[in-house]
Design a protein around this motif. Structure first.
Motif, PDB file in Angstrom:
ATOM      1  N   VAL A  72       0.831  -1.193   0.000  1.00 36.51           N
ATOM      2  CA  VAL A  72       0.000   0.000   0.000  1.00 36.51           C
ATOM      3  C   VAL A  72       0.874   1.254   0.000  1.00 36.51           C
ATOM      4  O   VAL A  72       0.541   2.249  -0.617  1.00 36.51           O
ATOM      5  CB  VAL A  72      -0.939  -0.002   1.233  1.00 36.51           C
ATOM      6  N   VAL A  73       2.004   1.193   0.695  1.00 35.62           N
ATOM      7  CA  VAL A  73       2.913   2.328   0.801  1.00 35.62           C
ATOM      8  C   VAL A  73       4.221   1.946   0.124  1.00 35.62           C
ATOM      9  O   VAL A  73       4.749   0.851   0.344  1.00 35.62           O
ATOM     10  CB  VAL A  73       3.164   2.699   2.278  1.00 35.62           C
ATOM     11  N   LEU A  74       4.742   2.857  -0.711  1.00 31.55           N
ATOM     12  CA  LEU A  74       6.010   2.637  -1.395  1.00 31.55           C
ATOM     13  C   LEU A  74       6.990   3.701  -0.931  1.00 31.55           C
ATOM     14  O   LEU A  74       6.685   4.896  -0.978  1.00 31.55           O
ATOM     15  CB  LEU A  74       5.827   2.716  -2.910  1.00 31.55           C
ATOM     16  N   ILE A  75       8.176   3.278  -0.492  1.00 29.51           N
ATOM     17  CA  ILE A  75       9.196   4.204  -0.014  1.00 29.51           C
ATOM     18  C   ILE A  75      10.310   4.219  -1.041  1.00 29.51           C
ATOM     19  O   ILE A  75      10.941   3.201  -1.299  1.00 29.51           O
ATOM     20  CB  ILE A  75       9.718   3.799   1.375  1.00 29.51           C
ATOM     21  N   GLY A  76      10.551   5.397  -1.634  1.00 25.70           N
ATOM     22  CA  GLY A  76      11.533   5.533  -2.698  1.00 25.70           C
ATOM     23  C   GLY A  76      12.906   5.920  -2.194  1.00 25.70           C
ATOM     24  O   GLY A  76      13.290   5.649  -1.043  1.00 25.70           O
ATOM     25  N   SER A  77      13.651   6.594  -3.058  1.00 21.03           N
ATOM     26  CA  SER A  77      15.047   6.930  -2.761  1.00 21.03           C
ATOM     27  C   SER A  77      15.182   8.009  -1.698  1.00 21.03           C
ATOM     28  O   SER A  77      16.234   8.129  -1.077  1.00 21.03           O
ATOM     29  CB  SER A  77      15.746   7.392  -4.040  1.00 21.03           C
ATOM     30  N   ASP A  78      14.125   8.809  -1.460  1.00 22.86           N
ATOM     31  CA  ASP A  78      14.194   9.842  -0.424  1.00 22.86           C
ATOM     32  C   ASP A  78      14.143   9.249   0.975  1.00 22.86           C
ATOM     33  O   ASP A  78      14.448   9.936   1.948  1.00 22.86           O
ATOM     34  CB  ASP A  78      13.056  10.844  -0.585  1.00 22.86           C
ATOM     35  N   GLY A  79      13.746   8.028   1.091  1.00 22.51           N
ATOM     36  CA  GLY A  79      13.689   7.366   2.393  1.00 22.51           C
ATOM     37  C   GLY A  79      12.422   7.700   3.148  1.00 22.51           C
ATOM     38  O   GLY A  79      11.363   7.928   2.560  1.00 22.51           O
ATOM     39  N   LEU A  80      12.547   7.744   4.453  1.00 23.12           N
ATOM     40  CA  LEU A  80      11.393   7.937   5.328  1.00 23.12           C
ATOM     41  C   LEU A  80      11.167   9.428   5.544  1.00 23.12           C
ATOM     42  O   LEU A  80      11.800  10.048   6.381  1.00 23.12           O
ATOM     43  CB  LEU A  80      11.636   7.215   6.653  1.00 23.12           C
ATOM     44  N   THR A  81      10.245  10.003   4.791  1.00 20.70           N
ATOM     45  CA  THR A  81       9.909  11.421   4.915  1.00 20.70           C
ATOM     46  C   THR A  81       8.649  11.566   5.756  1.00 20.70           C
ATOM     47  O   THR A  81       7.923  10.583   5.973  1.00 20.70           O
ATOM     48  CB  THR A  81       9.675  12.041   3.518  1.00 20.70           C
ATOM     49  N   PRO A  82       8.342  12.770   6.232  1.00 23.95           N
ATOM     50  CA  PRO A  82       7.091  12.964   6.992  1.00 23.95           C
ATOM     51  C   PRO A  82       5.845  12.610   6.189  1.00 23.95           C
ATOM     52  O   PRO A  82       4.863  12.130   6.747  1.00 23.95           O
ATOM     53  CB  PRO A  82       7.113  14.456   7.336  1.00 23.95           C
ATOM     54  N   ALA A  83       5.885  12.825   4.876  1.00 28.13           N
ATOM     55  CA  ALA A  83       4.740  12.471   4.038  1.00 28.13           C
ATOM     56  C   ALA A  83       4.529  10.961   4.006  1.00 28.13           C
ATOM     57  O   ALA A  83       3.386  10.480   4.032  1.00 28.13           O
ATOM     58  CB  ALA A  83       4.940  13.006   2.623  1.00 28.13           C
ATOM     59  N   VAL A  84       5.627  10.210   3.974  1.00 30.81           N
ATOM     60  CA  VAL A  84       5.523   8.744   3.971  1.00 30.81           C
ATOM     61  C   VAL A  84       4.957   8.256   5.296  1.00 30.81           C
ATOM     62  O   VAL A  84       4.110   7.359   5.338  1.00 30.81           O
ATOM     63  CB  VAL A  84       6.901   8.106   3.678  1.00 30.81           C
ATOM     64  N   VAL A  85       5.395   8.863   6.393  1.00 31.34           N
ATOM     65  CA  VAL A  85       4.887   8.473   7.712  1.00 31.34           C
ATOM     66  C   VAL A  85       3.392   8.777   7.803  1.00 31.34           C
ATOM     67  O   VAL A  85       2.613   7.973   8.323  1.00 31.34           O
ATOM     68  CB  VAL A  85       5.672   9.200   8.827  1.00 31.34           C
ATOM     69  N   LYS A  86       2.985   9.922   7.251  1.00 27.85           N
ATOM     70  CA  LYS A  86       1.569  10.302   7.284  1.00 27.85           C
ATOM     71  C   LYS A  86       0.721   9.332   6.469  1.00 27.85           C
ATOM     72  O   LYS A  86      -0.359   8.913   6.903  1.00 27.85           O
ATOM     73  CB  LYS A  86       1.417  11.719   6.737  1.00 27.85           C
ATOM     74  N   GLU A  87       1.184   8.947   5.292  1.00 24.12           N
ATOM     75  CA  GLU A  87       0.451   7.998   4.458  1.00 24.12           C
ATOM     76  C   GLU A  87       0.395   6.612   5.098  1.00 24.12           C
ATOM     77  O   GLU A  87      -0.609   5.915   5.003  1.00 24.12           O
ATOM     78  CB  GLU A  87       1.079   7.907   3.068  1.00 24.12           C
ATOM     79  N   THR A  88       1.478   6.221   5.737  1.00 22.09           N
ATOM     80  CA  THR A  88       1.494   4.931   6.427  1.00 22.09           C
ATOM     81  C   THR A  88       0.493   4.930   7.569  1.00 22.09           C
ATOM     82  O   THR A  88      -0.207   3.934   7.792  1.00 22.09           O
ATOM     83  CB  THR A  88       2.909   4.613   6.939  1.00 22.09           C
ATOM     84  N   ASP A  89       0.415   6.045   8.298  1.00 26.82           N
ATOM     85  CA  ASP A  89      -0.543   6.159   9.393  1.00 26.82           C
ATOM     86  C   ASP A  89      -1.972   6.082   8.864  1.00 26.82           C
ATOM     87  O   ASP A  89      -2.822   5.397   9.442  1.00 26.82           O
ATOM     88  CB  ASP A  89      -0.323   7.476  10.140  1.00 26.82           C
ATOM     89  N   ALA A  90      -2.239   6.752   7.752  1.00 25.43           N
ATOM     90  CA  ALA A  90      -3.582   6.705   7.161  1.00 25.43           C
ATOM     91  C   ALA A  90      -3.934   5.297   6.695  1.00 25.43           C
ATOM     92  O   ALA A  90      -5.066   4.834   6.858  1.00 25.43           O
ATOM     93  CB  ALA A  90      -3.673   7.682   5.991  1.00 25.43           C
ATOM     94  N   ALA A  91      -2.958   4.583   6.114  1.00 30.75           N
ATOM     95  CA  ALA A  91      -3.204   3.212   5.665  1.00 30.75           C
ATOM     96  C   ALA A  91      -3.457   2.282   6.842  1.00 30.75           C
ATOM     97  O   ALA A  91      -4.312   1.392   6.779  1.00 30.75           O
ATOM     98  CB  ALA A  91      -2.025   2.715   4.831  1.00 30.75           C
TER      99      ALA A  91
END
Length: 157
Positions: A24-43
């Motif tokens: 559901v969540v894909l983490i790219g070359s930028d690594g763990l950004t606040p946007a990724v954490v927010k999307e993971t929390d929503a998922a």
């Protein structure tokens, strides 16, 4: 928030449930950004059990991403296999209650019918629609037709 600790039997059950899931969540070359954490929390709020794909070749970096996500979101690490991470967090009672409002039942619908001559104002009326009724394109209310059964089943019953 500390990560949730599970017994091996619970972890095994969640692993089996997550087998058929897609990431559901894909983490790219930028690594763990606040946007990724927010999307993971929503998922996690929506699904409870999710897969995360990390596009990084460094195993230690993936391991730190898993630990960081679990600590910040209060989730339990289920599995880390290759580039896939599986996280679980129990779904709150509020999220479960939100899904119950989608059940069919009586509802109030506004029906707008055009006048016959076309020069007058359309008639607007509010109508209560039951679960087995629908509004047609013309604005009239029809009941859902009963399911057709075969002649053979009708003669048996």
């Amino acid at each position: 928030m500390p990560a949730i600790t599970l017994t091996p039997a619970q972890r095994k059950a969640h692993r089996a449930d997550a087998h058929h899931l897609n990431p559901v969540v894909l983490i790219g070359s930028d690594g763990l950004t606040p946007a990724v954490v927010k999307e993971t929390d929503a998922a996690l709020k929506a699904h409870g059990l999710i897969k995360v794909r990390v596009f990084s070749d460094d195993r230690d970096a993936r391991e730190t991403i898993l630990v960081t996500l679990c600590d910040t979101l209060g989730a339990a690490p289920i599995q880390h296999i290759g580039k896939l991470l599986i996280l679980w967090r129990p779904v709150s009672a509020k999220a479960k209650d939100a899904g119950e409002s989608r059940n069919p039942g009586p509802r109030v619908v506004t029906v707008v019918k055009a006048s016959r001559s076309g020069t007058r104002r359309p008639t607007v009326s509010k109508v209560k629609i039951m679960g087995n009724q629908r509004v047609t394109a013309g604005g009239s209310i029809k009941r859902v037709k009963k399911r057709a059964t075969s002649f053979k089943k009708q003669s048996q019953g």
